[in-house]
Scaffold this motif. Structure first.
Motif, short mmCIF file in Angstrom:
data_model
loop_
_atom_site.label_atom_id
_atom_site.label_comp_id
_atom_site.label_asym_id
_atom_site.label_seq_id
_atom_site.Cartn_x
_atom_site.Cartn_y
_atom_site.Cartn_z
N ASP A 1 0.83 -1.21 0.00
CA ASP A 1 0.00 0.00 0.00
C ASP A 1 0.87 1.25 0.00
O ASP A 1 0.48 2.30 -0.53
CB ASP A 1 -0.91 0.02 1.23
N VAL A 2 2.03 1.16 0.64
CA VAL A 2 2.97 2.28 0.73
C VAL A 2 4.35 1.76 0.36
O VAL A 2 4.79 0.72 0.87
CB VAL A 2 3.01 2.87 2.15
N VAL A 3 5.05 2.48 -0.51
CA VAL A 3 6.42 2.14 -0.90
C VAL A 3 7.35 3.23 -0.41
O VAL A 3 7.18 4.41 -0.75
CB VAL A 3 6.56 1.97 -2.42
N LEU A 4 8.35 2.85 0.39
CA LEU A 4 9.30 3.80 0.96
C LEU A 4 10.63 3.69 0.23
O LEU A 4 11.22 2.61 0.14
CB LEU A 4 9.48 3.53 2.45
N LEU A 5 11.12 4.83 -0.26
CA LEU A 5 12.38 4.92 -1.01
C LEU A 5 13.44 5.60 -0.16
O LEU A 5 13.13 6.36 0.76
CB LEU A 5 12.15 5.72 -2.30
N PRO A 6 14.74 5.39 -0.46
CA PRO A 6 15.80 5.97 0.36
C PRO A 6 15.87 7.50 0.28
O PRO A 6 15.23 8.14 -0.56
CB PRO A 6 17.08 5.35 -0.23
N GLU A 7 16.68 8.06 1.14
CA GLU A 7 16.96 9.50 1.14
C GLU A 7 17.61 9.90 -0.19
O GLU A 7 18.52 9.23 -0.66
CB GLU A 7 17.89 9.83 2.30
N TRP B 1 3.48 7.51 -10.60
CA TRP B 1 3.51 6.15 -10.09
C TRP B 1 2.35 5.88 -9.13
O TRP B 1 1.73 4.82 -9.18
CB TRP B 1 4.83 5.89 -9.36
N ALA B 2 2.09 6.83 -8.24
CA ALA B 2 1.02 6.64 -7.26
C ALA B 2 -0.32 6.44 -7.95
O ALA B 2 -1.11 5.56 -7.58
CB ALA B 2 0.97 7.83 -6.31
N ALA B 3 -0.59 7.26 -8.96
CA ALA B 3 -1.86 7.16 -9.69
C ALA B 3 -1.92 5.88 -10.52
O ALA B 3 -2.95 5.20 -10.56
CB ALA B 3 -2.04 8.38 -10.59
N ARG B 4 -0.82 5.53 -11.16
CA ARG B 4 -0.79 4.38 -12.07
C ARG B 4 -0.86 3.06 -11.32
O ARG B 4 -1.56 2.13 -11.74
CB ARG B 4 0.47 4.43 -12.92
N TYR B 5 -0.16 2.97 -10.19
CA TYR B 5 -0.05 1.69 -9.50
C TYR B 5 -0.92 1.59 -8.25
O TYR B 5 -0.94 0.55 -7.59
CB TYR B 5 1.41 1.40 -9.17
N GLY B 6 -1.62 2.67 -7.91
CA GLY B 6 -2.53 2.63 -6.77
C GLY B 6 -1.85 2.46 -5.44
O GLY B 6 -2.39 1.81 -4.53
N LYS B 7 -0.65 3.05 -5.29
CA LYS B 7 0.11 2.95 -4.05
C LYS B 7 0.58 4.34 -3.65
O LYS B 7 0.75 5.22 -4.50
CB LYS B 7 1.35 2.07 -4.23
N ALA B 8 0.83 4.53 -2.37
CA ALA B 8 1.46 5.75 -1.91
C ALA B 8 2.98 5.56 -1.97
O ALA B 8 3.49 4.45 -1.78
CB ALA B 8 1.03 6.09 -0.49
N PHE B 9 3.69 6.66 -2.26
CA PHE B 9 5.15 6.62 -2.32
C PHE B 9 5.74 7.69 -1.42
O PHE B 9 5.21 8.80 -1.31
CB PHE B 9 5.63 6.86 -3.76
N ALA B 10 6.86 7.34 -0.76
CA ALA B 10 7.54 8.28 0.11
C ALA B 10 9.04 8.16 -0.08
O ALA B 10 9.57 7.08 -0.30
CB ALA B 10 7.18 8.03 1.57
N GLY B 11 9.72 9.29 0.01
CA GLY B 11 11.17 9.35 -0.14
C GLY B 11 11.59 10.80 -0.23
O GLY B 11 10.74 11.68 -0.44
N SER B 12 12.88 11.09 -0.09
CA SER B 12 13.30 12.50 -0.09
C SER B 12 13.98 12.91 -1.39
O SER B 12 14.56 12.09 -2.11
CB SER B 12 14.18 12.81 1.12
N VAL B 13 13.87 14.22 -1.65
CA VAL B 13 14.32 14.83 -2.91
C VAL B 13 15.02 16.15 -2.58
O VAL B 13 14.62 16.86 -1.65
CB VAL B 13 13.10 15.11 -3.83
#
Length: 254
Positions: free
Chosen positions: A34-40, A68-80
């Motif tokens: 449901d949620v994908v967490l990416l690195p810093e 990605w969130a809209a296409r795959y139906g998941k939330a994404f988090a990570g820093s930019v």
């Protein structure tokens, strides 16, 4: 009630956002979560020269997260790395499939490595709700500061994205569990692997429950793995062992 969290532990091509986004998309698309967490700083690596890669809130990296969130139906988090008002921020985004985008600017900048000379610190905590879970957003060095991350009854889980060097890996592993125990919360900590011009990274990403028990943990290879954060189980534990009621009151002076 539960939310499945995926940690995407990956290598990062140095200051090459387009290449990193292209590599990451098939990885995150396949994640059962449901949620994908990416690195810093997952699109650039932990650069101390943000002027060459920083973007605005509508830049290519954040646009990719929204797509990605809209296409795959998941939330994404990570820093930019973000440029705003003549300053640079290490900004963590939480992007929902609905298009809603919440962000947190890293409060504790890694002074020993020079981050504070190149980025401006954030000034407030961010808690975001998704799937019935309240998430506190943290970035790397923030993990070392328990007062900043102290639960005040306002969150159920910590999401921490990091670029944590291998020589300090035991501190990373210990702090993830310490934050879970003292706050009676779930913790998701994702770190990168590989090398950049100044450091080597050992991964050690982990999902930890509210008792400090490891639910899932990575080694030093690229991988995606998941666990479910069950808020009903958390609520039952907090009621059965209400240590939070004895917590010291305090106020952070900014």
């Amino acid at each position: 009630m539960g939310v499945r969290i995926a940690l995407c532990q990956c290598d990062i091509a140095w200051e090459q956002p387009a290449r990193n986004l292209a590599r990451l998309e098939p990885m995150v698309a396949a994640a059962d979560a449901d949620v994908v967490l990416l690195p810093e700083l997952f699109a650039t690596g932990f650069t101390l020269a943000p002027a060459g890669v920083a973007e605005g809130d509508d830049g290519a990296v954040v646009t990719a997260l929204r797509r990605w969130a809209a296409r795959y139906g998941k939330a994404f988090a990570g820093s930019v790395a973000v440029a705003e008002g003549g300053r640079f921020f290490n900004r963590m985004y939480f992007v929902k499939p609905s298009g809603e985008c919440v962000h947190y600017d890293k409060r504790h900048l890694f002074t020993p490595g020079g981050e504070a000379r190149n980025y401006a610190p954030g000034s407030c905590r961010t808690v975001v709700g998704y799937g019935g879970v309240r998430f506190l957003l943290l970035v790397c060095y923030d993990l070392r500061f328990p007062v900043w991350s102290r639960c005040r009854g306002d969150y159920d889980a910590i999401l921490c994205c990091a670029s944590w060097p291998a020589p300090r890996r035991e501190a990373w592993r210990t702090l993830l569990r310490a934050r879970a125990i003292e706050n009676q919360c779930y913790v998701a900590g994702v770190n990168r692997v590989g090398e950049d011009p100044s450091a080597r990274y050992a991964g050690d990403s982990a999902l930890v429950d509210f008792k400090g028990r490891t639910m899932a943990e990575a080694d030093d290879r690229e991988q995606i793995f998941t666990a479910v954060f069950d808020v009903d189980a958390l609520a039952a534990f907090r009621e059965k062992f209400p240590a939070w009621r004895d917590a010291d009151d305090f106020r952070i002076q900014m």
